[in-house]
Scaffold this active site. Structure first.
Site, mmCIF file in Angstrom:
data_model
loop_
_atom_site.group_PDB
_atom_site.id
_atom_site.type_symbol
_atom_site.label_atom_id
_atom_site.label_comp_id
_atom_site.label_asym_id
_atom_site.label_seq_id
_atom_site.Cartn_x
_atom_site.Cartn_y
_atom_site.Cartn_z
ATOM 1 N N HIS B 62 0.834 -1.218 0.000
ATOM 2 C CA HIS B 62 0.000 0.000 0.000
ATOM 3 C C HIS B 62 0.858 1.253 0.000
ATOM 4 C CE1 HIS B 62 0.243 0.897 4.401
ATOM 5 N NE2 HIS B 62 0.303 -0.417 4.541
ATOM 6 N N GLU B 197 -5.029 1.800 2.746
ATOM 7 C CA GLU B 197 -4.940 0.615 3.583
ATOM 8 C C GLU B 197 -5.092 0.975 5.046
ATOM 9 O OE1 GLU B 197 -2.961 -2.682 5.895
ATOM 10 O OE2 GLU B 197 -2.582 -0.544 5.911
ATOM 11 N N GLU B 198 -4.540 2.130 5.405
ATOM 12 C CA GLU B 198 -4.494 2.517 6.823
ATOM 13 C C GLU B 198 -5.864 2.919 7.374
ATOM 14 O OE1 GLU B 198 -2.138 1.814 8.549
ATOM 15 O OE2 GLU B 198 -0.282 1.905 7.412
#
Lengths: 338, 344
Positions: B62, B197-198
């Site tokens: 990512h 993604e985070e």
């Protein structure tokens, strides 16, 4: 501002002020002042006058920092604080150990994946924090020893008229004295003007109280004060852009301060009034108590985020501080109020 | 590994990964690939196999890093913000940040200790503001706007056998993917450089629509907090310097056991040090490789001390060994596919 930036990049944690000392001494020398440097590191620069009346300006030049307390077998460095730190700003902060070489490291932070919400609420004490340099014990002990000073990363930023970085308290004050020295070069003084740049204020006003200081009639102490900002008690804070503060309270001579204010108004130099009743705090207390009750004026410049790696001062405020110094010199050049 | 440092210095908080995608495109500009950016912003890089055109593997990393989004511009010229991704509140006061497309420098304000009660308690993000040198709302609006994204302000650097930077989760994965894509392959290699993604493993979901392959690998920079004790026998997660970490199980998924065995075999056969990640916390893109693509998948990570923080570091040897392990595993799968699907 580049001058101020290079000053702020020097290291000067209490008891380890050599790096900045060299810088200050050079600057004073080029102003042609008589220099007296004490073995401990207090610097006194004098422009002799014709009258016995002496005005002494003081700024402490130490900054807060750390020393290496212990190196663990896994290479983790444990620190002791020098000066009053805020543990809330230390986790995840980049630090530099001034060992044989400079060794950068970061204060370890447990990733949120591995900590509990309760754990994240409480800030550990500095003694429980870990400085990680990425080096192992053998590599580290080649370069670093117990007692080596540790400073915040020299991350000095200029944004418009603001300067951001560690140790503006009180190296901003040192800057104002160095600039005053330059002005004194061309000023025809009657009174003797002494500029004293002192060590170890952050660990308890030690440098200012170290004798011998030059006997003086009026002392002017410059230091940082608190700027108005969120979460800081409004009763103790001052607007960052309304000029330096002139101090009132038991440490300070009211009549002298008033005269400075009057002249400042005439010359349209901005200032604010600040009250300080505490015996702790700044070098003002040191001078007030050791001088046999001589006159004392306090001038402070408001900064944001005091005692963090991101102190912020307005450049204009430092310039106004120098203007107040000039007013003081001119006003008391011929002697005292009475 | 200069490019790994360059990637860490890139600006890419979740949902603002454009700069990272550009860096990656530039890095891959010399090789023959098909590039696509999907609507969310993920970069899908397809490198056709020299030999076998219908089979291959998917690798994902990512591009986003944890950061901030400006939620309000206050009357005093400071900015209120919210976090993008998991950041410990205790890391915020007095840290420097970079905001928005104009890369405005900011400082998170921190009240002086002298005027603070309860200084042992972390300050809530809701109460923190960012100073950008503006004295009122009008001045602030000349520099930033609501919705602007921000990251920590930290320049990456190399020090002896370590690399230091703000965003090795997961720019180190991005770096490894670019290196793998540059190698010669007889099978198809699809590299997904995903977004968001985070903030809940979002980007990979849409990006996978444009990818196909028989095996999946998520490449990560993962938690190493192997310092708690004076002697490094205990780690809650992974160790730096002990090779790539293979995730057997994370919060969302279980790495495919057969693939785990293959990876382990490659490591042993090539004398590549490796370890298993001990914690189950944190989710990875492995879940979507498994569930959306229904292919064997596993996560291989470079241990990083201090992820989701302003500054972290990892060991160069771990990066090198992770590349070796991913390459070795992919080469083995390539060999198998060639046998199965009849390439030369």
């Amino acid at each position: 501002m580049d001058y101020l930036k290079s000053l702020l990049e020097k290291a000067s944690i209490s008891g380890y002020e050599e790096d900045l000392k060299t810088f200050i001494v050079e600057k004073f020398k080029s102003s042609g002042l008589q220099l007296h440097i004490s073995p401990m590191g207090n610097i006194l620069a004098v422009k002799q006058g014709t009258s016995p009346y002496t005005i002494l300006f003081d700024a402490h030049y130490d900054q807060i920092g750390f020393v290496v307390q212990k190196i663990s077998p896994n290479g983790i460095v444990h620190l002791k604080s020098v000066g009053g730190h805020d543990p809330r700003v230390i986790l995840g902060t980049k630090l530099i150990i001034l060992g044989k070489e400079e060794v950068t490291g970061v204060i370890a932070t447990i990733p949120p994946h591995l900590s509990s919400p309760d754990e994240r609420k409480k800030v550990p004490k500095i003694a429980q924090m870990f400085l990680d340099t990425g080096l192992n014990y053998e590599q580290l002990t080649e370069l670093v020893n117990i007692g080596d000073p540790v400073i915040f990363d020299r991350k000095i930023e200029i944004i418009d008229d603001y300067i951001i970085g560690p140790g503006i308290d009180n190296r901003g004050g040192v800057y104002t004295l160095l600039k005053l020295a330059k002005w004194l070069k061309v000023y025809d003084n009657t009174a003797t003007i002494a500029l004293r740049v002192t060590i170890q204020e952050e660990v308890g006003i030690r440098g200012a109280q170290m004798l011998p200081a030059l006997p003086f009639d009026l002392a002017v102490v410059v230091d940082a004060t608190f700027a108005k900002q969120p979460l800081a008690n409004d009763n103790y804070t001052f607007d960052i852009d309304k000029g330096p503060t002139i101090m009132y309270g038991p440490n300070y001579s009211r009549e002298y301060s008033r005269r400075v204010e009057e002249k400042a108004k005439l010359k349209k130099v901005k200032f604010q009034r600040e009250v300080e009743e505490s015996v702790r705090g700044t070098n003002a207390y040191g001078y007030r108590t050791m001088s046999g009750g001589k006159a004392l004026i306090g001038i402070s410049y408001p900064i944001y985020n005091m005692h963090t790696p991101s102190e912020i001062v307005k450049y204009e405020t430092l310039k106004e501080t120098i203007e107040l110094f000039k007013i003081i010199v001119m006003e008391f050049n011929q002697g005292s109020v009475q | 590994m200069k490019f790994a440092l360059e990637l860490s210095d890139g600006f890419g908080p979740s949902s603002g990964e454009k700069n990272i995608a550009e860096l990656i495109k530039k890095e891959l500009s010399s090789i023959s690939i098909d590039l696509k950016r999907d609507e969310l912003g993920s970069l899908i890089v397809f490198k056709e196999g020299k030999n076998i055109k219908n089979h291959g593997i998917i690798l994902s990393a990512h591009m986003d890093e944890v950061g901030f989004i400006i939620s309000k511009i206050n009357d005093d010229g400071t900015l209120s913000f919210r976090k993008l991704g998991g950041i410990d509140n205790r890391l915020l006061p007095a840290k420097r940040v970079i905001i928005g497309e104009n890369r405005i420098k900011g400082t998170i304000m921190s009240p002086p200790i002298h005027l603070s009660k309860k200084s042992e308690m972390a300050i809530d993000t809701e109460q923190l503001t960012i100073f950008i040198g503006a004295k009122d709302k009008k001045q602030a609006l000349e520099k930033v706007e609501i919705g602007d994204l921000a990251t920590f302000d930290q320049i990456a650097f190399e020090k002896q056998d370590t690399l230091w930077g703000k965003a090795f989760d997961d720019r180190i994965g991005c770096y490894i993917l670019t290196q793998i894509l540059k190698m010669d392959w007889d099978i198809n290699i699809t590299g997904i450089f995903s977004v968001q993604e985070e903030v809940g493993v979002r980007g990979i979901q849409s990006a996978l629509e444009y990818a196909s392959g028989e095996f999946g690998f998520a490449i990560e920079g993962t938690t190493a907090y192997d310092i708690e004790r004076d002697f490094p026998e205990e780690s809650p997660s992974t160790f730096i310097g002990k090779g790539p970490a293979i995730t057997v199980v994370d919060r969302m998924s279980i790495g495919t056991n057969s693939l785990k065995k293959i990876v382990e075999g490659v490591a042993k056969g090539n004398n590549i040090p490796y370890q298993f990640k001990k914690t189950v916390s944190g989710g990875t893109e492995t879940f979507y490789l498994l569930n959306q693509k229904n292919i064997p998948a596993i996560c291989i990570s470079v241990p990083v001390r201090y992820i989701h923080a302003p500054l972290g570091f990892c060991k160069k040897e771990d990066i090198i060994n992770t590349i070796k392990l991913v390459k070795g595993t992919a080469k083995l799968l390539e060999f198998q596919m060639k046998k199965l699907y009849g390439g030369k």
